[in-house]
Design an enzyme around this catalytic site. Sequence first.
Site, PDB file in Angstrom:
ATOM      1  N   GLY A 107       0.778  -1.233   0.000  1.00  0.00           N
ATOM      2  CA  GLY A 107       0.000   0.000   0.000  1.00  0.00           C
ATOM      3  C   GLY A 107       0.812   1.287   0.000  1.00  0.00           C
ATOM      4  O   GLY A 107       0.252   2.368   0.034  1.00  0.00           O
ATOM      5  N   HIS A 489      -6.210  -2.320   4.620  1.00  0.00           N
ATOM      6  CA  HIS A 489      -4.913  -1.658   4.788  1.00  0.00           C
ATOM      7  C   HIS A 489      -4.477  -1.702   6.250  1.00  0.00           C
ATOM      8  O   HIS A 489      -3.353  -2.082   6.582  1.00  0.00           O
ATOM      9  CB  HIS A 489      -5.016  -0.203   4.316  1.00  0.00           C
ATOM     10  CG  HIS A 489      -3.761   0.576   4.552  1.00  0.00           C
ATOM     11  ND1 HIS A 489      -3.563   1.321   5.692  1.00  0.00           N
ATOM     12  CD2 HIS A 489      -2.634   0.666   3.828  1.00  0.00           C
ATOM     13  CE1 HIS A 489      -2.359   1.869   5.641  1.00  0.00           C
ATOM     14  NE2 HIS A 489      -1.777   1.486   4.521  1.00  0.00           N
ATOM     15  N   ARG A 595      25.750  -2.057  36.219  1.00  0.00           N
ATOM     16  CA  ARG A 595      26.221  -0.684  36.468  1.00  0.00           C
ATOM     17  C   ARG A 595      25.876  -0.334  37.906  1.00  0.00           C
ATOM     18  O   ARG A 595      24.697  -0.259  38.250  1.00  0.00           O
ATOM     19  CB  ARG A 595      25.534   0.295  35.517  1.00  0.00           C
ATOM     20  CG  ARG A 595      25.942   0.176  34.052  1.00  0.00           C
ATOM     21  CD  ARG A 595      25.154   1.218  33.237  1.00  0.00           C
ATOM     22  NE  ARG A 595      25.661   1.392  31.902  1.00  0.00           N
ATOM     23  CZ  ARG A 595      25.082   0.868  30.806  1.00  0.00           C
ATOM     24  NH1 ARG A 595      24.011   0.123  30.933  1.00  0.00           N
ATOM     25  NH2 ARG A 595      25.590   1.113  29.603  1.00  0.00           N
ATOM     26  N   ARG A 651      30.557  -3.750  37.477  1.00  0.00           N
ATOM     27  CA  ARG A 651      31.503  -2.693  37.134  1.00  0.00           C
ATOM     28  C   ARG A 651      31.640  -1.713  38.292  1.00  0.00           C
ATOM     29  O   ARG A 651      30.643  -1.300  38.890  1.00  0.00           O
ATOM     30  CB  ARG A 651      31.011  -1.951  35.891  1.00  0.00           C
ATOM     31  CG  ARG A 651      31.943  -0.830  35.484  1.00  0.00           C
ATOM     32  CD  ARG A 651      31.472  -0.150  34.224  1.00  0.00           C
ATOM     33  NE  ARG A 651      30.299   0.685  34.491  1.00  0.00           N
ATOM     34  CZ  ARG A 651      29.660   1.331  33.524  1.00  0.00           C
ATOM     35  NH1 ARG A 651      30.035   1.212  32.270  1.00  0.00           N
ATOM     36  NH2 ARG A 651      28.614   2.075  33.817  1.00  0.00           N
ATOM     37  N   GLU A 778      37.031   0.515  26.203  1.00  0.00           N
ATOM     38  CA  GLU A 778      36.107   1.544  25.699  1.00  0.00           C
ATOM     39  C   GLU A 778      36.837   2.839  25.359  1.00  0.00           C
ATOM     40  O   GLU A 778      36.232   3.842  25.033  1.00  0.00           O
ATOM     41  CB  GLU A 778      34.967   1.778  26.692  1.00  0.00           C
ATOM     42  CG  GLU A 778      35.408   2.014  28.124  1.00  0.00           C
ATOM     43  CD  GLU A 778      34.236   2.139  29.108  1.00  0.00           C
ATOM     44  OE1 GLU A 778      33.104   2.357  28.678  1.00  0.00           O
ATOM     45  OE2 GLU A 778      34.482   2.040  30.317  1.00  0.00           O
ATOM     46  N   SER A 797      35.657  -6.518  28.232  1.00  0.00           N
ATOM     47  CA  SER A 797      34.275  -6.279  27.826  1.00  0.00           C
ATOM     48  C   SER A 797      34.263  -4.968  27.040  1.00  0.00           C
ATOM     49  O   SER A 797      34.667  -3.923  27.558  1.00  0.00           O
ATOM     50  CB  SER A 797      33.374  -6.177  29.050  1.00  0.00           C
ATOM     51  OG  SER A 797      32.072  -5.872  28.631  1.00  0.00           O
ATOM     52  N   GLY A 799      33.061  -1.763  25.748  1.00  0.00           N
ATOM     53  CA  GLY A 799      32.063  -0.739  26.014  1.00  0.00           C
ATOM     54  C   GLY A 799      31.947   0.106  24.761  1.00  0.00           C
ATOM     55  O   GLY A 799      32.591   1.139  24.623  1.00  0.00           O
ATOM     56  N   THR A 800      31.121  -0.378  23.851  1.00  0.00           N
ATOM     57  CA  THR A 800      31.095   0.269  22.537  1.00  0.00           C
ATOM     58  C   THR A 800      30.345   1.599  22.535  1.00  0.00           C
ATOM     59  O   THR A 800      30.387   2.312  21.544  1.00  0.00           O
ATOM     60  CB  THR A 800      30.504  -0.682  21.485  1.00  0.00           C
ATOM     61  OG1 THR A 800      29.347  -1.294  22.044  1.00  0.00           O
ATOM     62  CG2 THR A 800      31.509  -1.747  21.094  1.00  0.00           C
ATOM     63  N   ASN A 801      29.678   1.927  23.652  1.00  0.00           N
ATOM     64  CA  ASN A 801      29.078   3.267  23.706  1.00  0.00           C
ATOM     65  C   ASN A 801      30.208   4.302  23.782  1.00  0.00           C
ATOM     66  O   ASN A 801      30.285   5.229  22.979  1.00  0.00           O
ATOM     67  CB  ASN A 801      28.175   3.421  24.930  1.00  0.00           C
ATOM     68  CG  ASN A 801      27.073   2.381  24.966  1.00  0.00           C
ATOM     69  OD1 ASN A 801      26.660   1.886  23.923  1.00  0.00           O
ATOM     70  ND2 ASN A 801      26.612   2.045  26.152  1.00  0.00           N
ATOM     71  N   ASP A 802      31.082   4.114  24.765  1.00  0.00           N
ATOM     72  CA  ASP A 802      32.197   5.054  24.889  1.00  0.00           C
ATOM     73  C   ASP A 802      33.199   4.881  23.750  1.00  0.00           C
ATOM     74  O   ASP A 802      33.773   5.859  23.271  1.00  0.00           O
ATOM     75  CB  ASP A 802      32.895   4.875  26.238  1.00  0.00           C
ATOM     76  CG  ASP A 802      32.212   5.698  27.322  1.00  0.00           C
ATOM     77  OD1 ASP A 802      32.051   6.915  27.103  1.00  0.00           O
ATOM     78  OD2 ASP A 802      31.827   5.127  28.348  1.00  0.00           O
ATOM     79  N   CYS A 864      29.339  -5.023  25.950  1.00  0.00           N
ATOM     80  CA  CYS A 864      28.236  -4.624  26.828  1.00  0.00           C
ATOM     81  C   CYS A 864      27.667  -3.262  26.457  1.00  0.00           C
ATOM     82  O   CYS A 864      26.801  -2.745  27.137  1.00  0.00           O
ATOM     83  CB  CYS A 864      28.668  -4.659  28.288  1.00  0.00           C
ATOM     84  SG  CYS A 864      29.982  -3.487  28.673  1.00  0.00           S
ATOM     85  N   TYR A 884      30.804 -13.644  24.132  1.00  0.00           N
ATOM     86  CA  TYR A 884      29.407 -13.335  24.467  1.00  0.00           C
ATOM     87  C   TYR A 884      29.046 -11.911  24.089  1.00  0.00           C
ATOM     88  O   TYR A 884      29.923 -11.067  23.870  1.00  0.00           O
ATOM     89  CB  TYR A 884      29.137 -13.578  25.959  1.00  0.00           C
ATOM     90  CG  TYR A 884      29.791 -12.585  26.898  1.00  0.00           C
ATOM     91  CD1 TYR A 884      29.179 -11.362  27.201  1.00  0.00           C
ATOM     92  CD2 TYR A 884      31.018 -12.863  27.491  1.00  0.00           C
ATOM     93  CE1 TYR A 884      29.787 -10.457  28.052  1.00  0.00           C
ATOM     94  CE2 TYR A 884      31.628 -11.958  28.351  1.00  0.00           C
ATOM     95  CZ  TYR A 884      31.009 -10.753  28.622  1.00  0.00           C
ATOM     96  OH  TYR A 884      31.596  -9.847  29.468  1.00  0.00           O
TER      97      TYR A 884
END
Length: 906
Positions: A107, A489, A595, A651, A778, A797, A799-802, A864, A884
């Site tokens: 649609g 729809h 955390r 941590r 990280e 581990s 820390g792919t955010n930082d 993580c 992991y």
Amino acid sequence: MSEKRVYLFGNGKAEGKADMKNLLGGKGANLAEMNLIGVPVPPGFTITTDVCNEYFEKGKEEVVALLRESVVNGVKHVEQLMGLKFGDATNPLLMSVRSGARASMPGMMDTILNLGLNDEVVTGLAKKTGNERFAYDSYRRFVQMYGDVVLGMKPLNKEDIDPFEAIIQKVKAQRGIHLDNEMSVDELKSLVVLFKEAIKEQTGKEFPNDPMEQLWGAICAVFDSWMNDRAILYRKMEGIPQEWGTAVTVMAMVFGNMGNTSATGVCFSRDAATGENRFNGEYLVNAQGEDVVAGIRTPQQITREGSLRWAAQQGIEEEVRVSKYPSMEEAMPEIFQQLNDLQEKLENHYHDMQDMEFTVQEGKLWFLQTRNGKRTGTAMVRIAMNLLHEGQIDEKTALLRCEPNKLDELLHPVFDKEALAQAHVLTRGLPASPGAACGQVVFFADDAAAWHAEGRQVVMVRIETSPEDLAGMSAAEGILTARGGMTSHAAVVARGMGKCCVSGAGAINVDYKSRTVEIDGTVLKEGDYISLNGSTGEVYAGEVKTRPAEVTGDFAELMKLCSKYSKLVVRTNADTPHDAEVARNFGAVGIGLCRTEHMFFENEKIKAMREMILADTTEGRERALEKLLPYQKQDFYGILKCMDGMPVNIRLLDPPLHEFVPHDLAGQEIMAQEMGVSVKKIQDRVQSLSEHNPMLGLRGCRLGNTFPEITAMQTRAILGAAVQLKKEGYDPHPEIMVPLVGIVNELDAQERVIRDTARKLFAEEGVSIDFKVGTMIEIPRAALTADKIAVKAEYFSFGTNDLTQMTFGYSRDDIASFLPSYLEKKILDVDPFQVLDQNGVGQLVQMAVKKGRSVRPDLKCGICGEHGGEPSSVKFCHHAGLNYVSCSPFRVPIARLAAAQAAVEE
Ligand code: PEP
Ligand code: MG
């Protein structure tokens, strides 16, 4: 790009086939394939998706010139096979023009039917068929569709209904009739004139008479529809790249509106809502395709069983059902038999649930489309498991058939049985898409999106939905419509999104102008609460309580298969026993990140924390930490107990201290009073904690290295809790993780504090615990020097955010200021904080794993950061050799499936 722009099909032959979806779109490729396997399909031709890209590069005129010869040829091919002539008044061929991208986008783009009609051709069609009503009904439909799609005739205000529908209603009202098929031939003729006048008046455009001109207008309009707002939004939601483009299929019209031996419908080889193995669908006698999905007439069921079920839901008595709404199985048994055989043939051919469109023209069955059907998350899992049990597919294929992100739907709350029993049922509609939804009533898509953005839960209530409503449907918890069947729809799109939907609730009266809906005497205003049960079709007043979902049945079986094939295991990020338990039920095998800072925010804890921050001396800090110790120990006790026997990675304190102190005067005054110090002292301390770049300041292991007493207290709390559990007969496996390490010396210093504290504690308690000390990777420097760091760290581990923040140099808290513009300009394809940047950040991960294991071969590696629950990132982690991934509890099943798929795909 290939010179061949147009592919022909018809009469059991085709230039394309099923595996040419990229070039011919799903529809074009499957129409070709159906020809090859002996399913009856009207002849036609498909213009490739490459031409779509060419169209946007070179422009309309150039592309029309490039296509002219092949399209004219294509038309001739269809004329020959049909024995008809396009634009001819005595023996006219009519065409349909349809869109079809590589992935189905129900649609979202445009279709035009009955193309080739004008004032002369229509008289020929009437004469030839001896059916004037059919001819003019087709003509008025054509003008309506072409006016809308090609000439841009849309409602002027959102409260207005479709302008053509408004004209039809006026004509019907003048004669006091209710149904479209009660209109006389003269009225249909007058509609054509009225429609064309309205188009001229509103758009200033003349309706084209020449069929070839109509055809070019339609082809270009389909290409243009690739760039309409709703298609763009849909692509964004589904992650479909713009470069894929749409194909355009032009095919001979077959007519479902030629009288009572003609019909049109949509059917599914299995139930798209529940996944049950039962053929189902809807059809309408003497109608054209869009009537079924538009929800204007009540469609009938294909199978008798479906019809009985539908009648029961709608409260329709058997006598009425048989006379007014018989199933196709009852009303057209021979056609039904053919349809049933062919649907089975198609499912067996594609080994997947098929969603098919068909038309019956004067007793002859034609297929217009087949595709792998959109389905809910529940249906996705059940169908995959059933096909596996039936021997149609193997285990690996079953795993690959399930889309990780769609499992999310199975994790949503369901209605609490007791609350449901007591809820007041307002009315019933069709159970179009299962699930439980509660929210405030809204009537318009833009309001749904705006209210949702304010954090409110909304249920969108419409007479029927159209593709324009997509953004609203996506924002809503659920959708309720007055009209439309199981293939309307609203129903199809809601199932695709995994949204709860009740459609065709005939007893609801929606009034857009007053923004109210009346249901059996009860009037709900915009903003009132309503609840929908998409599994039963029931609509309730107010809010009905929900409870969490469970992993059982087919879902549990799928998860077992995941464990069988995956190499990566899945842990969870959890800070509370409750979250840990949720994740464990979803199959998490440990905690990958606990955390600790979140634990400091409750009443007494935050006081002690602030006292610690305020203290000027080590002794002062130690006194405050002594108060915190029992709280922390209790927290860790709960989590370690809940994850008994599994690794729990805790941590040490990570965030900048200013996050724990109040920044407003009122808060500072309260804090001063609680601490027994002056407001000035608090303000001075807050001031001294302020940093220009807090993310790069005093945080992570820099805290523990500056104030080792914090690390000592946390170590005592973690290991003290573990000792207590061990004494009680449990089997705790704590891991202590040092954050934000960039230099091995940082880890070394922290490790010494941890081990010293542990030694003392174990001596005092007379019990010792096996525990590991590891670090987060990280900071880019940590990845670059991972071989040094692994000498000290027992695990990594990521820390792919930082790590993303520091690799890109994008502040994770401020990216919103430029991300939308970067995405729009295609500087970035995706938000790197959501989807791991495999080329950049990913290289650091790969390098660190390799370097780390060069000095410590059994180094355990995990992730993580938020990416640990995102399927493409999980697959990357598999290939990078991680042990992991760790993600939030509700993403655990998604990560498990992605991990298994990565292993199977390898
Ligand atoms: C990370 O940086 O990826 C991480 C998990 O830590 P946090 O998000 O708490 O900084
Ligand atoms: Mg971090």
